[in-house]
Design a protein around this motif. Structure first.
Motif, PDB file in Angstrom:
ATOM      1  N   LEU A  97       0.827  -1.201   0.000  1.00 15.24           N
ATOM      2  CA  LEU A  97       0.000   0.000   0.000  1.00 15.24           C
ATOM      3  C   LEU A  97       0.862   1.253   0.000  1.00 15.24           C
ATOM      4  N   SER A  98       1.892   1.260   0.838  1.00 12.29           N
ATOM      5  CA  SER A  98       2.744   2.448   0.933  1.00 12.29           C
ATOM      6  C   SER A  98       3.497   2.690  -0.368  1.00 12.29           C
ATOM      7  N   LYS A  99       3.946   1.624  -1.019  1.00 15.33           N
ATOM      8  CA  LYS A  99       4.663   1.775  -2.292  1.00 15.33           C
ATOM      9  C   LYS A  99       3.759   2.323  -3.389  1.00 15.33           C
ATOM     10  N   ALA A 100       2.490   1.959  -3.345  1.00 16.03           N
ATOM     11  CA  ALA A 100       1.543   2.514  -4.314  1.00 16.03           C
ATOM     12  C   ALA A 100       1.341   4.008  -4.083  1.00 16.03           C
ATOM     13  N   ILE A 101       1.299   4.415  -2.824  1.00 19.52           N
ATOM     14  CA  ILE A 101       1.077   5.826  -2.499  1.00 19.52           C
ATOM     15  C   ILE A 101       2.235   6.698  -2.984  1.00 19.52           C
ATOM     16  N   VAL A 102       3.486   6.197  -2.839  1.00 20.88           N
ATOM     17  CA  VAL A 102       4.641   6.996  -3.276  1.00 20.88           C
ATOM     18  C   VAL A 102       4.963   6.783  -4.754  1.00 20.88           C
ATOM     19  N   GLY A 103       4.205   5.924  -5.441  1.00 19.91           N
ATOM     20  CA  GLY A 103       4.389   5.748  -6.881  1.00 19.91           C
ATOM     21  C   GLY A 103       5.379   4.677  -7.280  1.00 19.91           C
ATOM     22  N   LEU A 104       5.816   3.839  -6.334  1.00 18.13           N
ATOM     23  CA  LEU A 104       6.744   2.763  -6.669  1.00 18.13           C
ATOM     24  C   LEU A 104       6.036   1.562  -7.277  1.00 18.13           C
ATOM     25  N   ASN A 105       4.740   1.467  -7.103  1.00 15.02           N
ATOM     26  CA  ASN A 105       3.938   0.435  -7.760  1.00 15.02           C
ATOM     27  C   ASN A 105       2.720   1.125  -8.375  1.00 15.02           C
ATOM     28  N   ARG A 106       2.678   1.148  -9.697  1.00 18.26           N
ATOM     29  CA  ARG A 106       1.595   1.844 -10.400  1.00 18.26           C
ATOM     30  C   ARG A 106       0.536   0.888 -10.956  1.00 18.26           C
ATOM     31  N   ASP A 107       0.663  -0.395 -10.626  1.00 20.61           N
ATOM     32  CA  ASP A 107      -0.328  -1.373 -11.091  1.00 20.61           C
ATOM     33  C   ASP A 107      -1.492  -1.381 -10.096  1.00 20.61           C
ATOM     34  N   ILE A 108      -2.370  -0.416 -10.274  1.00 22.71           N
ATOM     35  CA  ILE A 108      -3.440  -0.209  -9.292  1.00 22.71           C
ATOM     36  C   ILE A 108      -4.790  -0.012  -9.976  1.00 22.71           C
ATOM     37  N   GLU A 109      -5.843  -0.181  -9.185  1.00 20.85           N
ATOM     38  CA  GLU A 109      -7.196   0.235  -9.546  1.00 20.85           C
ATOM     39  C   GLU A 109      -7.712   1.087  -8.400  1.00 20.85           C
ATOM     40  N   GLY A 110      -8.586   2.051  -8.711  1.00 22.79           N
ATOM     41  CA  GLY A 110      -9.041   2.979  -7.685  1.00 22.79           C
ATOM     42  C   GLY A 110      -8.280   4.286  -7.789  1.00 22.79           C
ATOM     43  N   SER A 111      -8.364   5.109  -6.763  1.00 23.48           N
ATOM     44  CA  SER A 111      -7.731   6.430  -6.843  1.00 23.48           C
ATOM     45  C   SER A 111      -6.906   6.759  -5.595  1.00 23.48           C
ATOM     46  N   ILE A 112      -5.822   7.508  -5.840  1.00 26.76           N
ATOM     47  CA  ILE A 112      -4.964   8.040  -4.781  1.00 26.76           C
ATOM     48  C   ILE A 112      -4.850   9.541  -5.021  1.00 26.76           C
ATOM     49  N   GLU A 113      -5.468  10.333  -4.163  1.00 21.18           N
ATOM     50  CA  GLU A 113      -5.401  11.788  -4.284  1.00 21.18           C
ATOM     51  C   GLU A 113      -4.618  12.348  -3.095  1.00 21.18           C
ATOM     52  N   SER A 114      -3.602  13.170  -3.391  1.00 20.10           N
ATOM     53  CA  SER A 114      -2.746  13.695  -2.334  1.00 20.10           C
ATOM     54  C   SER A 114      -2.401  15.153  -2.594  1.00 20.10           C
ATOM     55  N   ILE A 115      -2.408  15.956  -1.521  1.00 17.06           N
ATOM     56  CA  ILE A 115      -1.945  17.342  -1.635  1.00 17.06           C
ATOM     57  C   ILE A 115      -0.459  17.351  -1.993  1.00 17.06           C
ATOM     58  N   GLU A 116       0.282  16.397  -1.399  1.00 17.19           N
ATOM     59  CA  GLU A 116       1.719  16.291  -1.654  1.00 17.19           C
ATOM     60  C   GLU A 116       1.953  15.444  -2.907  1.00 17.19           C
ATOM     61  N   LYS A 117       2.513  16.062  -3.944  1.00 22.10           N
ATOM     62  CA  LYS A 117       2.734  15.368  -5.209  1.00 22.10           C
ATOM     63  C   LYS A 117       3.943  14.435  -5.160  1.00 22.10           C
ATOM     64  N   SER A 118       4.859  14.676  -4.228  1.00 22.16           N
ATOM     65  CA  SER A 118       6.060  13.839  -4.130  1.00 22.16           C
ATOM     66  C   SER A 118       6.271  13.367  -2.685  1.00 22.16           C
ATOM     67  N   PRO A 119       5.363  12.499  -2.196  1.00 20.50           N
ATOM     68  CA  PRO A 119       5.560  11.979  -0.834  1.00 20.50           C
ATOM     69  C   PRO A 119       6.853  11.175  -0.752  1.00 20.50           C
ATOM     70  N   GLN A 120       7.508  11.223   0.396  1.00 22.83           N
ATOM     71  CA  GLN A 120       8.781  10.535   0.583  1.00 22.83           C
ATOM     72  C   GLN A 120       8.601   9.326   1.505  1.00 22.83           C
ATOM     73  N   MET A 121       9.592   8.430   1.448  1.00 26.64           N
ATOM     74  CA  MET A 121       9.490   7.190   2.213  1.00 26.64           C
ATOM     75  C   MET A 121      10.783   6.913   2.966  1.00 26.64           C
ATOM     76  N   VAL A 122      10.651   6.527   4.221  1.00 26.03           N
ATOM     77  CA  VAL A 122      11.786   6.072   5.029  1.00 26.03           C
ATOM     78  C   VAL A 122      11.623   4.567   5.205  1.00 26.03           C
TER      79      VAL A 122
END
Length: 530
Positions: free
Chosen positions: A341-366
């Motif tokens: 789930l987290s990888k989909a949110i930051v764009g590391l996995n784009r094989d998705i259905e549904g929607s992800i809307e974020s104010i932050e266009k480039s969320p970061q991951m630790v």
């Protein structure tokens, strides 16, 4: 906790053990003249910070030291035989058969090119006279015993096809399959969620009870040590600073160092004292930072030579929102979909259905392991400058100034920019990971098990750092952890994931006080507490 076994004979005697490394003709001691006994059938805990010598002690007993390490003094006697004087052939017969070892990081211990069933079988092949069919049956029985499911298919899978928790269970199966007299477990549950951790601890206790197996259990989780161990040794800078019955040691520690370790442990009680979870958010605007609607995330499941790859759904139709300024926790077992789930949110996995809307266009991951996520070939200064170079809009002088400021912000001096990642401790590497994520001023950061591999004192420092940075920069965190004590201390609200779905979503205090879903109740029931 298992009852004390001190009336039993000694299985292992360590006397005046000294281990270290030569550096420019100078001998640097890692283990300094330590002595202790381990009794037949007991579980002895060893605790201490990174660099205290606890893992070096374990590796020496198991004859797994690197070539550079030198045992300069002492004896290690297993049932009267000094292991340090045995020849290689004698030691080979003992390793795996008489002494089993569970490593902290299974991916570096498992062969990526061999199916896991064959790797577990190899131990039997070396030490037992069994037919091929008997080895396979015993291997599958052991994989099932350590909590793995569908072992028929699992037997043929490769390490990269398993989750981190599953790989650790394979390592435990390898260590236990010959029913060794001494089992050395070096942080064996660090990568596991609390339910699987509980199963593994119960399995180790069962071995002690039924097979009279003796265990040396190394962990930075003092709650786990208290739950499973009879006695514990506290190590600091290569020395044993305190030793005793676990109950007495944790309730009435004599040494200041032991008290500091205990005070650093996250707990629900401390979380209540902080009242962090009673704060709705740090924002008064109540804006949505992240809005997830009916999201499913897929991975391509590789087929055989004659089969096409199939899509496997990992995250299944989840919906939730993250409010600006809050810390939202995500908990669940290994393989439940948290990291996917987290990888989909930051764009590391784009094989998705549904929607992800974020104010932050480039969320970061630790990430959990900074050593794997940071470039080992580059110095810290380059690593921290790179996000700024990619974002653009900064001069060379601006970048260098910002790197210096960020190093100070995460508690490191400016000189650290000239070091490589391998020259840093685990806590220092995680500080660099946090600095790298924060340096471009994102508003949303995803923290995937950011403290699970750290000892308790460093863990406490990193959690405090994360809280400080969150308040100062007005950040929103998505905080993934299998440690429910850490989640309670850090988070305003918690999502519980199970088999790819969100089964519960509630404010932290409400969730812990009154869980609704049966799975959540199971999770909370097995939290180790001091």
């Amino acid at each position: 906790m298992i009852t004390n076994q001190k009336t039993e004979p000694k299985l292992l005697e360590v006397k005046n053990l000294e281990v270290g490394f030569y550096n420019k003709n100078k001998f640097n001691k890692i283990v300094n003249q330590i002595s202790f006994d381990v009794y037949q059938g007991e579980v002895l805990g060893i605790v201490g910070e990174s660099g205290s010598g606890k893992s070096m002690t374990a590796l020496t007993i198991a004859d797994l030291l690197s070539k550079e390490a030198v045992v300069s003094n002492g004896t290690i006697c297993l049932q009267g035989n000094n292991l340090l004087t045995l020849d290689k052939e004698s030691l080979r017969k003992i390793k795996g058969k008489e002494i089993g070892f569970i490593f902290q990081e299974p991916m570096t211990s498992l062969n990526p090119l061999i199916p896991i069933g064959k790797q577990v079988e190899e131990v039997l092949k070396i030490h037992e006279t069994l037919s091929k069919e008997e080895r396979k049956r015993r291997t599958m029985d052991m994989l099932f015993e350590v909590g793995l499911k569908e072992v028929d298919g699992l037997y043929r899978k490769y390490p990269h096809e398993l989750s981190g928790g599953m790989r650790q269970r394979v390592m435990i199966a390898m260590a236990m399959i010959c029913e060794p007299k001494l089992l050395i477990a070096d942080e064996p549950t660090t990568a596991l969620d609390v339910t699987i951790q509980s199963q593994i601890l119960e399995l180790i206790k069962k071995l002690c009870r039924e097979k009279n197996t003796t265990v040396i259990f190394i962990s930075h989780d003092l709650g786990v040590i208290k739950e499973i161990c009879n006695r514990a040794i506290v190590m600091s800078e290569g020395n044993i600073v305190e030793e005793g019955n676990v109950k007495n040691l944790f309730e009435n520690p004599r040494m200041e160092y032991t008290k500091q370790l205990i005070d650093s442990v996250p707990s629900i009680k401390k979380g209540m004292e902080r009242k962090a979870c009673e704060q709705k958010t740090n924002s008064t605007k109540n804006n949505k930072m992240l809005d997830i609607k009916e999201l499913s995330v897929f991975y391509d499941k590789k087929g055989s030579l004659f089969q096409k790859a199939k899509k496997e759904v990992i995250v299944k139709n989840v919906s939730f929102q993250v409010i600006e300024g809050e810390i939202l926790g995500i908990v669940g077992e290994s393989g439940c979909g948290k990291t996917t789930l987290s990888k989909a949110i930051v764009g590391l996995n784009r094989d998705i259905e549904g929607s992800i809307e974020s104010i932050e266009k480039s969320p970061q991951m630790v990430f959990q392991d900074p050593y794997q996520s940071l470039n080992p070939a580059k110095k810290v200064g380059w690593i921290l400058e790179e996000p700024l170079r990619l974002k653009g809009g900064y001069t060379k002088e601006d970048r260098k100034k910002k790197v210096d400021e960020m190093l100070v912000k995460v508690g490191l001096s400016k000189e650290y920019k000239n070091r490589y990642i391998h020259e840093l401790s685990g806590g220092q590497r995680q500080r660099i990971s946090i600095a790298s994520a924060v340096i471009t001023n994102p508003k949303l950061i995803i923290l995937d098990e950011p403290v699970s591999a750290l000892d308790v004192t460093v863990q406490a420092q990193i959690l405090e750092l994360l809280r400080t940075i969150q308040k100062e920069y007005g950040l929103t965190y998505l905080f993934i952890s299998h440690d429910l004590n850490v989640i309670y201390e850090m988070c305003n609200r918690v999502l519980v994931m199970y088999q790819g779905r969100i089964v519960e979503d509630a404010k932290t205090r409400e969730l812990y006080d009154n869980p609704q879903h049966e799975y959540t109740k199971r999770l909370l029931k097995v939290i180790p507490e001091l």
